[in-house]
Design a protein around this motif. Sequence first.
Motif, short mmCIF file in Angstrom:
data_model
loop_
_atom_site.label_atom_id
_atom_site.label_comp_id
_atom_site.label_asym_id
_atom_site.label_seq_id
_atom_site.Cartn_x
_atom_site.Cartn_y
_atom_site.Cartn_z
N ALA A 96 0.82 -1.22 0.00
CA ALA A 96 0.00 0.00 0.00
C ALA A 96 0.86 1.27 0.00
O ALA A 96 0.50 2.27 -0.62
N GLU A 100 0.44 4.10 -2.66
CA GLU A 100 0.07 5.44 -2.19
C GLU A 100 1.09 6.49 -2.62
O GLU A 100 0.74 7.59 -3.05
N SER A 177 -3.18 -4.93 1.96
CA SER A 177 -2.15 -4.00 1.47
C SER A 177 -2.07 -4.03 -0.05
O SER A 177 -1.82 -3.02 -0.69
N TYR A 180 -5.76 -2.37 -1.35
CA TYR A 180 -6.04 -0.93 -1.19
C TYR A 180 -4.91 -0.05 -1.71
O TYR A 180 -3.76 -0.47 -1.77
N ASP A 181 -5.28 1.19 -2.03
CA ASP A 181 -4.30 2.13 -2.58
C ASP A 181 -3.70 3.06 -1.53
O ASP A 181 -2.90 3.92 -1.85
N ASP A 182 -4.16 2.94 -0.29
CA ASP A 182 -3.54 3.75 0.76
C ASP A 182 -3.24 2.87 1.97
O ASP A 182 -3.65 1.72 2.03
N GLN A 183 -2.49 3.44 2.91
CA GLN A 183 -2.01 2.61 4.02
C GLN A 183 -2.98 2.51 5.19
O GLN A 183 -2.82 1.64 6.04
#
Lengths: 254, 261
Positions: A96, A100, A177, A180-183
């Motif tokens: 991620a 991100e 992880s 998704y594209d963010d943490q």
Amino acid sequence: MIHKELADMKLRSLVILLLGLGLFFFVAPLHEFTVEMLNEYVQFENMPRFLERFIPKNFIERLSDWSFYIYTQWFGKNLGQFVPILAIIMAFPLFARETENGTMEYLLTRNSRKRVFWSKACAATVVLLVQMLVFSLLPGIYSWLASKDFKYEHLTAYTIHTLVGALFWFTLTMLFSVMYDDQVKPILTAVGILASTTVVGIFKPLRFMNTYSYILGNRIISTGKMDVTYTVGLLFLTTIVLIVSYVIFLKKEF
Amino acid sequence: MVLSVKNLVKSYRNKRAVDGVSFDVGKGQIFSLLGPNGAGKTTTIKCVLGLRKADSGEITINGSYSYLPEQKEMYRYLTVEKMVHTNERISRSFDAKRALDLLEEFQIPLKEKIANLSHGMNTLAYLSLVLAEDVDLYLMDEPTWGLDPLMRNKVLDLIRTIPQNGKSVFYTSHILSEVEKIADIVAIMVKGRIAEMDNLDDLKEKYVACAVPKGQRLSGYLYRSTKDEDIYVVKRSEANGKIQPADFDMIFEALVKGVKA
């Protein structure tokens, strides 16, 4: 590629290792002090009933045995409760963070998806397993150095429970992880699942959902043996989740 | 042929971002994909690289490649020098010495953290990594965006020298002047389609500007309207009225407006 991954994890791994070591040396040398303190409590004439229920006298007597103390207080409490959390911390930024920050493009235009995935997954898995192995073997090493009477025969079972539990939560978080594209979402989802499975596991028919019961080694304490069925089940699930993560990563758009 | 794209289609939900795009990039050629923002240039380049999955179409890359993305993101916690060494470990055809020479030429401080570089310096640092790769095809997405005129010219000169070694360049841009300076083949992309593609000189030769009385229609692209006349950019064979040469800016603007008569 693996060198970069190890460099990425250096700080996180060191902090976790130091925290784990610190926690152990907070638990192990306090054996006698803990037993004495609990003995003082139970000698109170007007000891609250709930305390009697939670800390039965025979438990305190057993705690004076070093092996029982270190297995229950280290694996069954201090280390055990942190195992899933540590695994989640190791896994959530793995993919991620690159997505991100936009550096996934940098990696994927220099290496195949297959290489990127397995380099990341393998490097982090090895680091996690080494950490958990160190934490699991600490009671044995400490007992030997401090000339404590330690029953080594249960150590393998506890170590396997710790490693397999950590591996399961690591792989599950790694899946999020990848997805998704963010943490933030991977860590929230993993912690949410950990909390909900633990709560749901209170109900008898759903007890198997509570991985804590396995990681803390409840079965080992009561029977002296490793929970083979649960171990195989978790390893099977881990493999499935790993394969799903890989397939999603191969198909994901960046 | 280093790169061949045939009937590439890519949609995002209901929006067709790339709609049947086809082109070839030859060996030793600088191919420029030109278009306004949102035309589908980045999606095309990402499909070529496999970062996005094409809905249909055929993409063939013959040889190795290196890519300069639109968002020039590197590892912000590393110094420029460590980034070069990290790249050396990750990339197979990378020449670290060449990268360090380029960084020196661009006056990028090696000990500075990537996070502290200005936008232009970051672009130049990334460009140094890309140009230090010994590959057959350099794919660059807006390589000069955010650079000052001096550095932009320096970068364009460097790109211009790439084909001398038989290597090819595929780059996207929305800056016409730089395309005119270096491109061999220009493709103008509008709303996911290639509206025109040709050698730059042939393209300029192909179109003329025609001024006709207001209301009169021509088979071409309406470029501008004044009080009394409409100015069309049309193919030379369709020319009518007062005919003037059309410069590249006019052709591009008319095609992008897409107001076809």
